[in-house]
Design an enzyme around this catalytic site. Structure first.
Site, mmCIF file in Angstrom:
data_model
loop_
_atom_site.group_PDB
_atom_site.id
_atom_site.type_symbol
_atom_site.label_atom_id
_atom_site.label_comp_id
_atom_site.label_asym_id
_atom_site.label_seq_id
_atom_site.Cartn_x
_atom_site.Cartn_y
_atom_site.Cartn_z
ATOM 1 N N LEU A 10 0.856 -1.186 0.000
ATOM 2 C CA LEU A 10 0.000 0.000 0.000
ATOM 3 C C LEU A 10 0.896 1.242 0.000
ATOM 4 C CD1 LEU A 10 -2.715 -1.127 2.597
ATOM 5 C CD2 LEU A 10 -2.434 -1.740 0.173
ATOM 6 N N ARG A 17 2.166 14.760 6.580
ATOM 7 C CA ARG A 17 3.071 15.154 7.660
ATOM 8 C C ARG A 17 4.520 15.254 7.194
ATOM 9 N NH1 ARG A 17 2.687 11.653 12.773
ATOM 10 N NH2 ARG A 17 1.795 10.013 11.478
ATOM 11 N N THR A 78 -7.199 2.310 4.286
ATOM 12 C CA THR A 78 -6.308 1.188 4.016
ATOM 13 C C THR A 78 -7.062 -0.056 3.565
ATOM 14 O OG1 THR A 78 -6.374 0.629 6.376
ATOM 15 C CG2 THR A 78 -4.532 2.001 5.604
ATOM 16 N N GLU A 151 -8.218 0.877 16.334
ATOM 17 C CA GLU A 151 -7.419 2.056 15.994
ATOM 18 C C GLU A 151 -7.373 3.003 17.186
ATOM 19 O OE1 GLU A 151 -5.665 2.424 13.379
ATOM 20 O OE2 GLU A 151 -6.410 0.711 12.237
ATOM 21 N N ARG A 311 33.204 9.423 -8.261
ATOM 22 C CA ARG A 311 31.879 9.484 -8.875
ATOM 23 C C ARG A 311 31.647 8.271 -9.769
ATOM 24 N NH1 ARG A 311 31.674 15.179 -11.594
ATOM 25 N NH2 ARG A 311 29.634 14.382 -12.255
ATOM 26 N N ASN A 355 51.751 9.069 -12.548
ATOM 27 C CA ASN A 355 51.604 10.020 -11.449
ATOM 28 C C ASN A 355 51.044 11.326 -12.011
ATOM 29 O OD1 ASN A 355 52.071 11.992 -9.378
ATOM 30 N ND2 ASN A 355 53.618 10.634 -8.488
ATOM 31 N N TYR A 365 34.604 18.197 -21.079
ATOM 32 C CA TYR A 365 33.278 18.632 -21.533
ATOM 33 C C TYR A 365 33.403 19.912 -22.341
ATOM 34 C CZ TYR A 365 28.293 19.877 -21.082
ATOM 35 O OH TYR A 365 26.971 20.209 -21.317
#
Length: 442
Positions: A10, A17, A78, A151, A311, A355, A365
């Site tokens: 579900l 909230r 529900t 409940e 990355r 190195n 880029y």
């Protein structure tokens, strides 16, 4: 009866909230949408997964794909959501789960299924949280079986004192669930169809068992505060798993892990390290403090950091070194190769034992396309070298410090890519004096 077992999750709630434009199931937990954790667990236990989502939740549907989705257009509770999910099933057993219980474990889910297999008409999950708060209470009979769930908003003062709380998840035969879910009514304070109302109906057919789990894995996530608490619980679990596998966490509480991280023994992780999705750490590598890793492989004996960023697409081979304030993206750093200071290497291939000097970067880029830089074996890249891709540097070649490399460098060559230095006598002193005079004049 078919042995097929289906998880009906579900996930239609917006989670008001959470104070977010995104559905509750999409809130991030452990670097991924909250529902992804539950689906990953369910995949290990059940044969089929059906997710009940709300309208206009196309992004959530993509996240749970390729699993089936059912849309709950009208949010009527529900019980209504569960009925929509169960109605697409034909036979077998169904376990009803909630997307806001992301830390449910395989063992507990399997225990829930096994309890139903012991001849119970319905099995459900319960817990005894340190603060029962607004959880629904499980009312048991003299034989220990569950009689009903009330409940919190509908509970009497005596019922609110019950410590056994409903964790929400249930398991029963599909045919029984269809019957019970088609019978319940919205006769309650919220005027909604409560899934919990099927418990009383199930007791008319047979025993209802309650499988108790820990608050650590069953506590719901309904607010950003509870999401933060769930993150803490998840991280404790992941850290313990890592250490069990032979990983040394110098300060576990400051190390953030991902549930898909692959560890080998004798990995050492220093404090304040963040590991995102898709990371593999091989035996004996060292991840030093304040490093950030995602989508990368660090092979045996490699040393990363401190203050390094790896990355996606990056592979650091055996005994390679990545130092402070170095970023690698989609880069293959060869065996024993080093990039120790203030360097960016993107879309690049660095040969063994090369190195890369401080301040060097690959310009990968051009504003539209990405281009690749290839550096051979045993190369020395002088400090502040700028390598404008696409470009290649042959084995055992060198670049002079401060060079801009725009053309390929043959093997063994020394490349100068900078303007000739020119010294003009007394010009420096004269310029300083002129500037100071200008400053004094205001």
């Amino acid at each position: 009866m078919s042995s097929t077992t289906t998880a009906v999750i579900l996930a239609a709630g917006m989670g008001t909230r959470m104070k977010s434009r995104h559905p509750k199931a999409m809130q991030r937990l452990g670097n991924r949408p909250m529902i992804s954790h539950l689906i990953e667990t369910a995949r290990k236990v059940v044969d089929r997964i059906v997710v009940v989502i709300g309208p206009d939740m196309d992004q959530l549907a993509r996240i749970v794909s390729p699993h089936e989705t059912v849309i709950q257009t009208d949010r009527l509770g529900t019980g209504h959501a569960a009925r929509l999910g169960v109605d697409v099933l034909e036979e077998g057993k169904a376990v009803i789960l909630y997307a806001d219980n992301p830390l449910l474990t395989v063992d507990t889910m399997q225990n829930l299924l096994s309890a139903h297999g012991d001849g119970n008409a319905l099995s459900l999950l319960g817990m005894r949280p340190s603060n029962p708060g607004s959880y629904g209470r499980i009312v048991t009979g003299s034989d220990g079986g569950t009689e009903r769930i009330v409940e919190y908003k509908d509970a009497s003062e005596d019922e609110k004192k019950i410590t056994l709380c409903n964790a929400g998840m249930m398991c029963a035969d599909v045919t029984d669930l269809k019957e019970w879910l088609g019978t319940i009514t919205p006769d309650n304070a919220q005027k909604e169809y409560y899934l919990t109302d099927i418990v009383a109906l199930a007791t008319r057919k047979g025993r209802v068992s309650c499988v108790e789990g820990s608050e650590e894995e069953l506590a719901g996530v309904n607010s950003k505060s509870e999401l933060a608490q769930a993150e803490k619980r998840l991280q404790r679990r992941l850290r313990q798993q890592a250490m069990t596998q032979g990983v040394t966490l110098i300060d576990p509480d400051s190390t953030f892990l991902d549930s898909d991280t692959v560890f080998a023994p004798d990995v050492v992780i220093e404090p304040n390290v963040f590991i995102g999705p898709g990371v593999t750490l091989e035996e004996g590598c060292l991840i030093r403090a304040f490093s950030h890793l995602e989508g990368c492989v660090v092979k045996s004996g490699a040393k990363i950091g401190p203050y390094a960023r790896l990355r996606p697409g990056t592979i650091c081979h055996e005994n390679s070194h990545v130092g402070n304030f170095v970023e690698l993206k989609n880069t293959d750093l060869g065996v024993g190769a080093k990039a120790n200071h203030l360097t960016y290497l993107g879309d690049s291939q660095i040969g063994a034992k090369s190195n890369v000097g401080a301040g060097s970067i690959t310009c990968n880029y051009d504003g539209v396309f990405k281009h690749r830089t290839t550096i051979g074996e045993r190369c020395f890249i002088g400090s502040n070298s700028i390598m404008v891709a696409p470009v290649s540097i042959g084995d055992a070649a060198m670049t002079a410090a401060g060079s801009i490399i725009t053309k390929s460098v043959p093997s063994g060559a020394l490349a100068f890519g900078r303007a000739r230095q020119e010294n003009r006598a007394d010009k420096g002193l004269a310029l300083q004096q002129a500037l100071r005079k200008k400053k004094e004049q205001g």
